[in-house]
Design a protein around this motif. Sequence first.
Motif, PDB file in Angstrom:
ATOM      1  N   CYS A 123       0.821  -1.219   0.000  1.00  0.00           N
ATOM      2  CA  CYS A 123       0.000   0.000   0.000  1.00  0.00           C
ATOM      3  C   CYS A 123       0.851   1.264   0.000  1.00  0.00           C
ATOM      4  O   CYS A 123       0.427   2.300  -0.514  1.00  0.00           O
TER       5      CYS A 123
ATOM      6  N   SER B  22      -7.908   5.190  -4.426  1.00  0.00           N
ATOM      7  CA  SER B  22      -7.091   4.382  -3.521  1.00  0.00           C
ATOM      8  C   SER B  22      -7.914   3.264  -2.892  1.00  0.00           C
ATOM      9  O   SER B  22      -7.467   2.105  -2.835  1.00  0.00           O
TER      10      SER B  22
ATOM     11  N   LYS C 116      -7.604  -6.899  -1.873  1.00  0.00           N
ATOM     12  CA  LYS C 116      -8.190  -7.738  -0.834  1.00  0.00           C
ATOM     13  C   LYS C 116      -9.048  -8.846  -1.423  1.00  0.00           C
ATOM     14  O   LYS C 116      -9.238  -9.892  -0.805  1.00  0.00           O
TER      15      LYS C 116
ATOM     16  N   LYS D 265      -7.213  -0.876  -3.224  1.00  0.00           N
ATOM     17  CA  LYS D 265      -7.025  -1.715  -2.034  1.00  0.00           C
ATOM     18  C   LYS D 265      -8.083  -2.814  -1.965  1.00  0.00           C
ATOM     19  O   LYS D 265      -7.791  -3.948  -1.569  1.00  0.00           O
TER      20      LYS D 265
END
Length: 275
Positions: A141, A160, A168, A164
Amino acid sequence: MTEKHAKEIKDNERLRSVIPADSVVEYVIAETDGTMIPIADIRDEVTGGDMADRRRTRKGRWKEARLTLTRPEGSVNPFFGCTPGSPDEAGGHLLNCAIRSGPGQNTKVHCVGDGAPWVAGQADQVFGEQSGFLIDFYHLCDYLSSALKICAPDDYANFSDRQKQLMKENQVSVVPEELRPHIEPDSVPDEKAPVRCCHRYVRNRPGQSDYKGASENGLPTGPGEIESAHRYIIQKRLKIAGVWWKEDNAQNIISLRVLRANGDWEDYWKNKKAA
Protein backbone atom coordinates in the motif's frame (compact mmCIF):
# COMPACT_ATOMS: atom_id res chain seq x y z
CA MET A 1 31.80 -12.22 30.96
CA THR A 2 28.73 -11.61 28.83
CA GLU A 3 30.73 -11.91 25.61
CA LYS A 4 32.34 -15.14 26.89
CA HIS A 5 28.98 -16.82 27.43
CA ALA A 6 27.57 -15.34 24.22
CA LYS A 7 30.44 -16.92 22.27
CA GLU A 8 29.84 -20.28 23.94
CA ILE A 9 26.15 -20.09 23.07
CA LYS A 10 26.96 -19.31 19.43
CA ASP A 11 29.60 -22.06 19.20
CA ASN A 12 27.14 -24.65 20.51
CA GLU A 13 24.24 -23.55 18.33
CA ARG A 14 22.70 -26.50 16.49
CA LEU A 15 20.00 -25.95 13.88
CA ARG A 16 17.42 -28.63 13.16
CA SER A 17 16.83 -29.36 9.49
CA VAL A 18 14.32 -32.22 9.18
CA ILE A 19 10.56 -31.59 9.44
CA PRO A 20 8.84 -34.48 11.27
CA ALA A 21 6.40 -36.66 9.34
CA ASP A 22 3.32 -36.14 11.54
CA SER A 23 1.83 -33.19 13.40
CA VAL A 24 -1.52 -31.85 14.60
CA VAL A 25 -0.49 -28.29 13.66
CA GLU A 26 -2.46 -27.10 10.62
CA TYR A 27 -0.68 -23.78 10.01
CA VAL A 28 2.70 -22.38 11.00
CA ILE A 29 3.13 -18.61 10.67
CA ALA A 30 6.60 -17.63 9.45
CA GLU A 31 7.97 -14.10 9.19
CA THR A 32 11.41 -12.91 8.12
CA ASP A 33 12.89 -9.42 7.96
CA GLY A 34 16.22 -7.62 8.13
CA THR A 35 17.50 -4.74 10.22
CA MET A 36 20.82 -2.90 10.07
CA ILE A 37 23.31 -3.15 12.94
CA PRO A 38 26.47 -1.03 13.49
CA ILE A 39 29.74 -2.89 12.84
CA ALA A 40 33.27 -1.58 13.50
CA ASP A 41 36.27 -2.96 11.62
CA ILE A 42 39.55 -2.27 13.45
CA ARG A 43 42.95 -2.92 11.94
CA ASP A 44 46.32 -2.99 13.67
CA GLU A 45 48.73 -0.52 12.11
CA VAL A 46 52.35 0.16 12.98
CA THR A 47 53.70 3.66 12.35
CA GLY A 48 57.35 4.50 13.06
CA GLY A 49 57.77 1.31 15.07
CA ASP A 50 54.83 2.08 17.37
CA MET A 51 51.34 0.58 17.30
CA ALA A 52 48.85 3.17 16.04
CA ASP A 53 45.94 4.24 18.23
CA ARG A 54 43.25 1.71 17.28
CA ARG A 55 40.58 4.36 17.63
CA ARG A 56 42.13 6.00 14.58
CA THR A 57 42.11 2.80 12.52
CA ARG A 58 38.47 2.00 13.20
CA LYS A 59 36.07 2.08 10.28
CA GLY A 60 32.32 1.84 10.83
CA ARG A 61 29.78 0.22 8.54
CA TRP A 62 26.25 -1.16 8.68
CA LYS A 63 25.38 -4.83 8.20
CA GLU A 64 22.00 -6.48 7.88
CA ALA A 65 20.93 -8.86 10.62
CA ARG A 66 18.25 -11.24 9.34
CA LEU A 67 15.64 -12.11 11.96
CA THR A 68 13.17 -15.00 11.60
CA LEU A 69 10.06 -15.84 13.62
CA THR A 70 7.67 -18.77 13.54
CA ARG A 71 4.73 -19.89 15.65
CA PRO A 72 1.80 -22.30 15.34
CA GLU A 73 -1.36 -20.53 14.18
CA GLY A 74 -3.26 -19.40 17.28
CA SER A 75 -0.19 -19.40 19.55
CA VAL A 76 1.31 -16.28 21.11
CA ASN A 77 4.69 -17.90 21.83
CA PRO A 78 6.96 -17.59 18.80
CA PHE A 79 10.42 -19.05 18.21
CA PHE A 80 13.21 -16.86 16.84
CA GLY A 81 16.40 -17.16 14.86
CA CYS A 82 18.82 -14.51 13.69
CA THR A 83 22.06 -14.15 11.77
CA PRO A 84 24.07 -11.31 10.21
CA GLY A 85 25.13 -13.91 7.64
CA SER A 86 23.87 -14.78 4.16
CA PRO A 87 20.24 -15.36 3.10
CA ASP A 88 20.95 -19.11 3.07
CA GLU A 89 22.06 -18.91 6.71
CA ALA A 90 18.85 -17.05 7.51
CA GLY A 91 16.95 -19.85 5.75
CA GLY A 92 18.60 -22.38 8.07
CA HIS A 93 17.41 -20.42 11.09
CA LEU A 94 13.93 -20.11 9.58
CA LEU A 95 13.67 -23.88 9.14
CA ASN A 96 14.96 -24.51 12.67
CA CYS A 97 12.36 -22.12 14.11
CA ALA A 98 9.59 -23.74 12.09
CA ILE A 99 10.54 -27.23 13.30
CA ARG A 100 10.39 -26.00 16.90
CA SER A 101 6.84 -24.79 16.18
CA GLY A 102 5.73 -28.40 15.65
CA PRO A 103 4.87 -28.82 11.96
CA GLY A 104 4.58 -32.06 10.05
CA GLN A 105 4.92 -32.88 6.37
CA ASN A 106 1.28 -31.85 5.81
CA THR A 107 1.41 -28.60 7.79
CA LYS A 108 0.93 -25.46 5.72
CA VAL A 109 3.52 -22.73 6.28
CA HIS A 110 2.14 -19.21 5.89
CA CYS A 111 5.10 -16.91 5.15
CA VAL A 112 4.78 -13.13 5.28
CA GLY A 113 7.41 -10.52 4.45
CA ASP A 114 8.25 -7.37 2.58
CA GLY A 115 9.33 -7.28 -1.05
CA ALA A 116 13.01 -8.10 -0.50
CA PRO A 117 13.72 -10.93 -2.99
CA TRP A 118 15.81 -12.93 -0.51
CA VAL A 119 12.86 -13.18 1.92
CA ALA A 120 10.48 -14.83 -0.57
CA GLY A 121 13.38 -16.81 -2.04
CA GLN A 122 14.25 -18.41 1.30
CA ALA A 123 10.62 -19.24 2.08
CA ASP A 124 10.37 -21.10 -1.23
CA GLN A 125 13.79 -22.75 -0.87
CA VAL A 126 13.21 -23.93 2.70
CA PHE A 127 9.56 -25.05 2.54
CA GLY A 128 8.85 -25.57 -1.17
CA GLU A 129 5.25 -26.45 -2.00
CA GLN A 130 4.45 -26.71 1.69
CA SER A 131 4.42 -22.91 1.96
CA GLY A 132 2.75 -19.89 0.45
CA PHE A 133 4.35 -16.44 0.52
CA LEU A 134 2.37 -13.25 1.06
CA ILE A 135 3.70 -9.76 0.39
CA ASP A 136 3.11 -7.42 3.31
CA PHE A 137 -0.18 -5.67 2.46
CA TYR A 138 0.84 -2.42 4.14
CA HIS A 139 4.21 -2.37 2.38
CA LEU A 140 2.42 -2.79 -0.95
CA CYS A 141 0.00 0.00 0.00
CA ASP A 142 2.96 2.35 0.54
CA TYR A 143 3.97 1.86 -3.10
CA LEU A 144 0.36 2.20 -4.18
CA SER A 145 -0.22 5.38 -2.20
CA SER A 146 2.69 7.19 -3.85
CA ALA A 147 1.55 6.08 -7.30
CA LEU A 148 -2.11 7.01 -6.88
CA LYS A 149 -1.26 10.58 -5.96
CA ILE A 150 -0.06 10.86 -9.56
CA CYS A 151 -2.83 8.76 -11.14
CA ALA A 152 -5.80 10.44 -9.45
CA PRO A 153 -4.79 13.67 -7.72
CA ASP A 154 -8.38 14.95 -7.72
CA ASP A 155 -10.03 11.72 -6.60
CA TYR A 156 -7.26 10.10 -4.60
CA ALA A 157 -9.37 8.69 -1.74
CA ASN A 158 -11.89 6.86 -3.93
CA PHE A 159 -9.27 5.59 -6.39
CA SER A 160 -7.09 4.38 -3.52
CA ASP A 161 -9.99 2.57 -1.83
CA ARG A 162 -10.83 0.84 -5.10
CA GLN A 163 -7.28 -0.46 -5.62
CA LYS A 164 -7.03 -1.71 -2.03
CA GLN A 165 -10.37 -3.48 -2.36
CA LEU A 166 -9.22 -5.15 -5.58
CA MET A 167 -6.16 -6.46 -3.77
CA LYS A 168 -8.19 -7.74 -0.83
CA GLU A 169 -10.42 -9.63 -3.30
CA ASN A 170 -7.38 -11.20 -5.03
CA GLN A 171 -7.84 -9.13 -8.18
CA VAL A 172 -4.30 -7.79 -7.96
CA SER A 173 -3.75 -8.33 -11.70
CA VAL A 174 -6.24 -5.51 -12.37
CA VAL A 175 -4.11 -2.98 -10.46
CA PRO A 176 -1.17 -2.82 -12.94
CA GLU A 177 -3.62 -2.36 -15.81
CA GLU A 178 -5.17 0.66 -14.11
CA LEU A 179 -1.71 2.08 -13.42
CA ARG A 180 -0.39 1.48 -16.95
CA PRO A 181 -1.80 4.67 -18.62
CA HIS A 182 -0.04 6.80 -16.00
CA ILE A 183 3.44 5.22 -16.12
CA GLU A 184 6.19 7.83 -16.42
CA PRO A 185 8.51 7.86 -19.49
CA ASP A 186 11.73 5.82 -19.28
CA SER A 187 13.69 9.08 -19.22
CA VAL A 188 12.32 9.84 -15.73
CA PRO A 189 14.53 8.30 -12.96
CA ASP A 190 12.92 5.80 -10.57
CA GLU A 191 13.05 8.17 -7.60
CA LYS A 192 10.70 10.49 -9.53
CA ALA A 193 8.54 7.76 -11.08
CA PRO A 194 6.29 6.30 -8.34
CA VAL A 195 3.76 4.88 -10.80
CA ARG A 196 6.39 2.94 -12.73
CA CYS A 197 7.94 1.65 -9.50
CA CYS A 198 4.57 0.51 -8.15
CA HIS A 199 3.62 -1.12 -11.48
CA ARG A 200 6.93 -3.02 -11.55
CA TYR A 201 6.66 -4.00 -7.88
CA VAL A 202 3.22 -5.58 -8.34
CA ARG A 203 3.98 -7.14 -11.74
CA ASN A 204 7.21 -8.80 -10.54
CA ARG A 205 5.55 -10.61 -7.62
CA PRO A 206 2.91 -12.94 -9.06
CA GLY A 207 1.30 -15.43 -6.71
CA GLN A 208 2.31 -13.50 -3.60
CA SER A 209 -0.94 -11.68 -2.90
CA ASP A 210 -3.58 -14.13 -1.65
CA TYR A 211 -4.97 -11.63 0.85
CA LYS A 212 -8.48 -13.07 0.56
CA GLY A 213 -7.30 -16.57 1.47
CA ALA A 214 -5.26 -15.26 4.39
CA SER A 215 -8.21 -13.27 5.71
CA GLU A 216 -10.60 -16.22 5.43
CA ASN A 217 -8.20 -18.43 7.39
CA GLY A 218 -7.45 -15.81 10.05
CA LEU A 219 -3.81 -15.49 8.97
CA PRO A 220 -1.77 -12.27 9.14
CA THR A 221 -1.34 -10.11 6.03
CA GLY A 222 1.59 -8.15 7.41
CA PRO A 223 4.82 -8.94 9.33
CA GLY A 224 4.01 -6.78 12.33
CA GLU A 225 5.33 -9.38 14.79
CA ILE A 226 8.80 -9.55 13.25
CA GLU A 227 9.04 -5.77 12.99
CA SER A 228 8.24 -5.49 16.70
CA ALA A 229 10.73 -8.26 17.48
CA HIS A 230 13.54 -6.22 15.91
CA ARG A 231 13.15 -3.72 18.70
CA TYR A 232 13.18 -6.03 21.71
CA ILE A 233 15.59 -8.70 20.45
CA ILE A 234 18.18 -6.89 18.33
CA GLN A 235 17.90 -3.13 18.61
CA LYS A 236 17.45 -2.91 22.39
CA ARG A 237 20.96 -4.33 22.87
CA LEU A 238 22.90 -3.91 19.65
CA LYS A 239 21.77 -0.39 18.75
CA ILE A 240 22.42 1.38 22.04
CA ALA A 241 23.44 4.98 21.35
CA GLY A 242 27.14 5.26 20.50
CA VAL A 243 27.82 1.51 20.44
CA TRP A 244 29.64 -0.22 17.58
CA TRP A 245 30.36 -3.94 17.44
CA LYS A 246 33.05 -6.21 16.11
CA GLU A 247 31.27 -8.54 13.71
CA ASP A 248 31.97 -11.72 15.72
CA ASN A 249 30.81 -10.12 18.95
CA ALA A 250 27.61 -8.91 17.27
CA GLN A 251 26.80 -12.43 16.08
CA ASN A 252 27.50 -13.87 19.53
CA ILE A 253 25.31 -11.35 21.35
CA ILE A 254 22.52 -11.97 18.82
CA SER A 255 22.72 -15.71 19.59
CA LEU A 256 22.53 -14.98 23.32
CA ARG A 257 19.46 -12.78 22.95
CA VAL A 258 17.72 -15.31 20.70
CA LEU A 259 18.43 -18.07 23.24
CA ARG A 260 16.74 -16.00 25.95
CA ALA A 261 13.79 -15.06 23.73
CA ASN A 262 13.23 -18.74 22.91
CA GLY A 263 13.01 -19.68 26.61
CA ASP A 264 16.28 -21.66 26.61
CA TRP A 265 18.10 -19.55 29.21
CA GLU A 266 17.61 -21.90 32.17
CA ASP A 267 18.54 -24.94 30.06
CA TYR A 268 21.84 -23.29 29.14
CA TRP A 269 22.82 -22.90 32.78
CA LYS A 270 21.62 -26.40 33.72
CA ASN A 271 23.78 -27.85 30.95
CA LYS A 272 26.78 -25.84 32.12
CA LYS A 273 26.28 -27.03 35.69
CA ALA A 274 25.98 -30.64 34.53
CA ALA A 275 29.16 -30.29 32.45
